[in-house]
Design an enzyme around this catalytic site. Sequence first.
Site, PDB file in Angstrom:
ATOM      1  N   ASP A  35      26.868  -4.248  -8.205  1.00 17.16           N
ATOM      2  CA  ASP A  35      26.508  -2.946  -8.779  1.00 17.16           C
ATOM      3  C   ASP A  35      26.439  -2.978 -10.308  1.00 17.16           C
ATOM      4  O   ASP A  35      27.010  -2.104 -10.984  1.00 17.16           O
ATOM      5  CB  ASP A  35      27.504  -1.862  -8.344  1.00 17.16           C
ATOM      6  CG  ASP A  35      27.734  -1.823  -6.854  1.00 17.16           C
ATOM      7  OD1 ASP A  35      26.800  -2.185  -6.110  1.00 17.16           O
ATOM      8  OD2 ASP A  35      28.838  -1.433  -6.424  1.00 17.16           O
ATOM      9  N   GLU A 191      20.364   5.340  -3.177  1.00 17.27           N
ATOM     10  CA  GLU A 191      21.598   5.277  -3.961  1.00 17.27           C
ATOM     11  C   GLU A 191      21.328   4.670  -5.327  1.00 17.27           C
ATOM     12  O   GLU A 191      20.192   4.331  -5.672  1.00 17.27           O
ATOM     13  CB  GLU A 191      22.638   4.437  -3.217  1.00 17.27           C
ATOM     14  CG  GLU A 191      22.187   3.013  -2.928  1.00 17.27           C
ATOM     15  CD  GLU A 191      23.124   2.253  -2.011  1.00 17.27           C
ATOM     16  OE1 GLU A 191      24.174   2.786  -1.645  1.00 17.27           O
ATOM     17  OE2 GLU A 191      22.793   1.101  -1.651  1.00 17.27           O
TER      18      GLU A 191
END
Length: 527
Positions: A35, A191
């Site tokens: 991430d 997302e």
Amino acid sequence: MKLKCLLIICLIACSIGLEAQNGYKNPVIPGFNPDPSICRVGDDYYLVTSSFEYFPGLPIYHSKDLVNWRQIGHCLTRDSQLPLQDVPSSGGLFAPSLRYHDGLFYVICTNVSAGGNFYCTATDPAGPWSEPVWVDIDSIDPDIFWDEDGKTYFVTQGNEGIRVTEIDIETGKVIGVERLVWGGIGGRFPEAPHIYKKDGYYYLLLGEGGTEYAHSATIGRSKHIYGPYESCPLNPILTHCNRAGQSNQIQGVGHADFVQAADGSWWAVFLGFRVTHQWSYYHVLGRETFLAPVDWPAGGWPQVNGNGTVSLEMNVPTLPLHPFEKEPVRTEFDTEKLGLEWQYLRNPARDNYSLTERKGSLRMQASPYTLDETKPVSFVGRRQTQHDFRAETQLAFESSKEHEEAGMTLIQSNTHHYDLLTKKINGKSVVQLRVRIGSISYIVAEKTVDGKALKLKIEGTPMQYKFYVADSPNGKYTVLGEMDTRYLSTEVAGGFTGVMIGLYASSNGKPSKAKAYYDWFDYETKE
């Protein structure tokens, strides 16, 4: 003659400089570093990644060239910032963003296990960082976007798609209506949203497909921040879930963030994972941080590395390279604090650790908690960053009870780990290789040792871990056992983390005064 030699030296130097600016290896931050989010301040680049149940939380990295990175700190270093009590494996901190605005760095994140969305600020990305400012929005994967009109927006993932909400940046208070602005191109789990303002458009970048083999990055744009957003005709702009990427060792690419370099070029950082074999779809290192160039013409759409795929060897022009000194293989445990590469499982019981009680050793008090529990077991670990590695330590374990143990572990989660440990059985010291795979736990092998200082070693390859013991500091190693790597893979264990190589001490639920003294620790990789 001197002039001729000088010219030759200059030509050699120029050729070295040119070579140093063409090509690099992926991943740029190997091991469990998922991430990624990035920002630039002048000629410096800073990046943050997720850390889940590990403490301190959210490692911060620095680079001068986007290729070479060095960790400079963590965002969350105090218990007040990061409560992780009883957090399950792969709980805790999800999907941070890193931004810079008006002289302040911002890390925006979600603690899915305690508190929800928050942001912290700092004038120096190495820290210290402020206490969290909480934002009462029920969603995850947050980012902050500052518009040209002075308004501040929180950008998050909802079940249906990406939401945008105006907030007060001083207090974190929601002052606008939460609006669903775009659901992506139809992939599951839209997302990891990021908004960029360029050439009169709001560009909304997101991940789709789930952070697995169908992962991707997609992008839309609009003249208004609340939409409607037009889908890029090149979507997905990054994925290996196609014929072009199906045989690539890198899989699961997505969850990207863009940055414009000082020279005007655009780049993407994103997560992906390296499978252990082309047709053996297991990955043990976790999701890692990768880099790719982006072509983004004025008024047009961004295109990642030409066709939306990447490789381990990237033969593309780079910024002028600024490599850091290579990290030493050996940790001597002779400093006041552990290095930034070391982390605890959840909030540590700090009295269980000492670097001063025995000079040049890490002392670890046995905890009643075990590696099987979601508790603050006595443990410090560092990421496995390459498939081929050697990890080695020298240990003296002061113990008298059979329920006490200490040693090394390869841990993917509290239900999936391989432990190379020493303990007492019938008054004799032994070293065991113990396996925990879900509901299955058993002893693979056992060897009696003399009970004094011993050495433990683990060697890794893409397909296998091999475990060794030497029953004295100068003794020769013998092989205790071997295990497949795949049982510590995400495909078997589940979750969002990667293998950590740890040192630990446990008394298995009973009071204890046992102490483990780790004299040094080696970690060496074959890159």
